[in-house]
Design an enzyme around this catalytic site. Structure first.
Site, PDB file in Angstrom:
ATOM      1  N   ASN A  56       0.335  -1.263  -0.440  1.00 51.83           N
ATOM      2  CA  ASN A  56       0.025  -0.082  -0.205  1.00 51.83           C
ATOM      3  C   ASN A  56       1.068   1.171   0.039  1.00 51.83           C
ATOM      4  OD1 ASN A  56      -2.045   1.814   0.679  1.00 51.83           O
ATOM      5  ND2 ASN A  56      -2.396   1.330   2.644  1.00 51.83           N
ATOM      6  N   LYS A 116      -0.519   3.959  -0.641  1.00 46.22           N
ATOM      7  CA  LYS A 116      -0.118   5.516   0.520  1.00 46.22           C
ATOM      8  C   LYS A 116      -0.842   6.838  -0.663  1.00 46.22           C
ATOM      9  CE  LYS A 116      -0.048   3.556   4.861  1.00 46.22           C
ATOM     10  NZ  LYS A 116      -0.577   3.323   6.575  1.00 46.22           N
ATOM     11  N   HIS A 134     -10.099   0.854   4.640  1.00 39.20           N
ATOM     12  CA  HIS A 134      -8.166   1.331   4.945  1.00 39.20           C
ATOM     13  C   HIS A 134      -8.412   2.103   6.714  1.00 39.20           C
ATOM     14  CE1 HIS A 134      -4.358   1.914   5.921  1.00 39.20           C
ATOM     15  NE2 HIS A 134      -3.874   0.684   5.112  1.00 39.20           N
ATOM     16  N   GLU A 157      -7.327   4.220   7.720  1.00 42.32           N
ATOM     17  CA  GLU A 157      -7.108   5.574   7.053  1.00 42.32           C
ATOM     18  C   GLU A 157      -8.243   5.926   6.706  1.00 42.32           C
ATOM     19  OE1 GLU A 157      -3.370   5.353   5.487  1.00 42.32           O
ATOM     20  OE2 GLU A 157      -2.175   4.856   7.020  1.00 42.32           O
ATOM     21  N   GLU A 214      -6.233  -5.666  10.291  1.00 41.35           N
ATOM     22  CA  GLU A 214      -4.829  -4.613  10.848  1.00 41.35           C
ATOM     23  C   GLU A 214      -5.679  -3.847  11.606  1.00 41.35           C
ATOM     24  OE1 GLU A 214      -2.650  -3.258   7.106  1.00 41.35           O
ATOM     25  OE2 GLU A 214      -4.177  -1.611   6.630  1.00 41.35           O
ATOM     26  N   GLY A 274       1.862   1.889  10.621  1.00 37.78           N
ATOM     27  CA  GLY A 274       2.628   3.503  10.464  1.00 37.78           C
ATOM     28  C   GLY A 274       2.997   3.458  12.228  1.00 37.78           C
ATOM     29  N   SER A 286       3.138  -2.208  10.808  1.00 38.81           N
ATOM     30  CA  SER A 286       4.665  -2.229  10.650  1.00 38.81           C
ATOM     31  C   SER A 286       5.115  -3.604  10.303  1.00 38.81           C
ATOM     32  CB  SER A 286       4.273  -1.887  12.037  1.00 38.81           C
ATOM     33  OG  SER A 286       3.877  -0.262  12.546  1.00 38.81           O
TER      34      SER A 286
HETATM   35  C1  PEP Z   1      -1.121  -0.528   6.143  1.00 40.73           C
HETATM   36  O1  PEP Z   1      -0.884   0.620   5.033  1.00 40.73           O
HETATM   37  O2  PEP Z   1      -2.072  -0.942   5.125  1.00 40.73           O
HETATM   38  C2  PEP Z   1      -0.084  -0.647   6.550  1.00 40.73           C
HETATM   39  C3  PEP Z   1      -0.110  -1.680   7.333  1.00 40.73           C
HETATM   40  O3  PEP Z   1       0.391   0.644   6.752  1.00 40.73           O
HETATM   41  P1  PEP Z   1       2.435   0.271   7.445  1.00 40.73           P
HETATM   42  O4  PEP Z   1       3.018  -1.156   7.304  1.00 40.73           O
HETATM   43  O5  PEP Z   1       3.264   1.585   7.216  1.00 40.73           O
HETATM   44  O6  PEP Z   1       2.198  -0.251   9.272  1.00 40.73           O
END
Ligand code: PEP
Length: 261
Positions: free
Chosen positions: A9, A11, A98, A100, A180, A186, A222
């Site tokens: 992803n 972003k 997601h 976010e 997630e 993040g 992460s």
């Molecule tokens: C994500 O954007 O779905 C994500 C898991 O980000 P990160 O790996 O940076 O935590």
């Protein structure tokens, strides 16, 4: 046989030129690996560049996806992209819900349901993201939150059961769930493999009860080169959804090749 899915992803990073350079390096350094797929969720402006770069030379292990779609197929929705528009740009999948989108843009469970339907209607594979916040985890509500998000987004399984045409059925069969935990995205914190497996088992039970026993369940939050091997060693984990650690092609290549012969 488990077909592991590595989903990047990006972003709000990597414009069209950067995406082309990234894919050129990735394709050079990462030959197809038996039993592994790599999906790239690019910003809308880079979708066409990614879709073009993943095609050709008989590679069917790579796929371009959108990060978000609107639930309507077209109309006066300035700034949005629809499922059919994403398909025109070369997308074959889309993220839905997601964290976010949910946290920063106020996307509701009901909207995720409409987006899952819209994705399927357009023939896009939805990658439905679910996960609890830190305070929900601390109140021991993880499983309740995740199953509520699944139930609403997949209309308690009705999304899967509904009569659909060939294009939609093919996408339904390939729906992916990404667990997630919001507190892990993040932040550098991540769930232990055992914690992730516990939630994955609950998700799998929910899916199996509704006729989706083979749906892949990814872990995200992460994930990086240091922790990916132990997460993938967990049989409940069918792959990973990765933000930060997917932005650099050499790091992403190493991550995708983790444990490969
Ligand atoms: C994500 O954007 O779905 C994500 C898991 O980000 P990160 O790996 O940076 O935590």
């Amino acid at each position: 046989v488990r077909r592991l899915l590595f989903a990047a992803n990006w972003k709000m990073h990597l414009g069209p030129d950067e995406a082309r350079a990234y894919l050129k390096a990735f394709r050079r350094d990462c030959a197809p690996i038996e039993g592994r797929e790599v999906w790239f969720f690019a910003p809308a402006v880079s979708l066409e560049a990614v879709a073009h770069a993943v095609r050709g030379e008989g590679r069917d292990d790579l796929l371009a996806g959108a990060q978000n779609i609107h639930w309507e197929p077209k109309g006066a929705f300035t700034g949005e992209i629809s499922g059919p528009l994403a398909v025109q740009a070369g997308a074959r999948a889309t993220l839905v819900g997601h964290s976010e989108r949910r946290q920063l843009f106020g996307e509701t469970d009901e909207q995720t349901a409409r987006k899952v339907d819209a994705a399927l209607n357009a023939g896009l594979v939805p990658v439905l993201c679910v996960g609890e916040t830190l305070s929900e985890r601390e109140r021991d509500q993880t499983i309740a939150v995740v199953t509520r998000q699944l139930a609403t987004a997949l209309r308690d399984g009705g999304t899967v059961a509904g009569g659909r045409g060939t294009k939609e059925s093919a996408a339904v069969a390939r729906i992916v769930i990404a667990y997630e935990p919001v507190w892990a995205i993040g932040t550098g914190r991540n769930a232990t493999p055992a914690d992730a497996a516990h939630v994955h088992r609950a998700i799998r039970r929910w899916l199996s009860d509704r006729g989706m026993p083979t749906t892949r369940v990814l872990y995200g939050g992460s994930v990086n080169l240091k922790n990916v091997a132990e997460l993938l060693a967990e049989p409940e984990v069918d792959g990973v959804l990765v933000g930060g650690a997917s932005l650099d092609p050499s790091g992403w290549t190493a991550l995708v090749r983790t444990g490969a012969p």
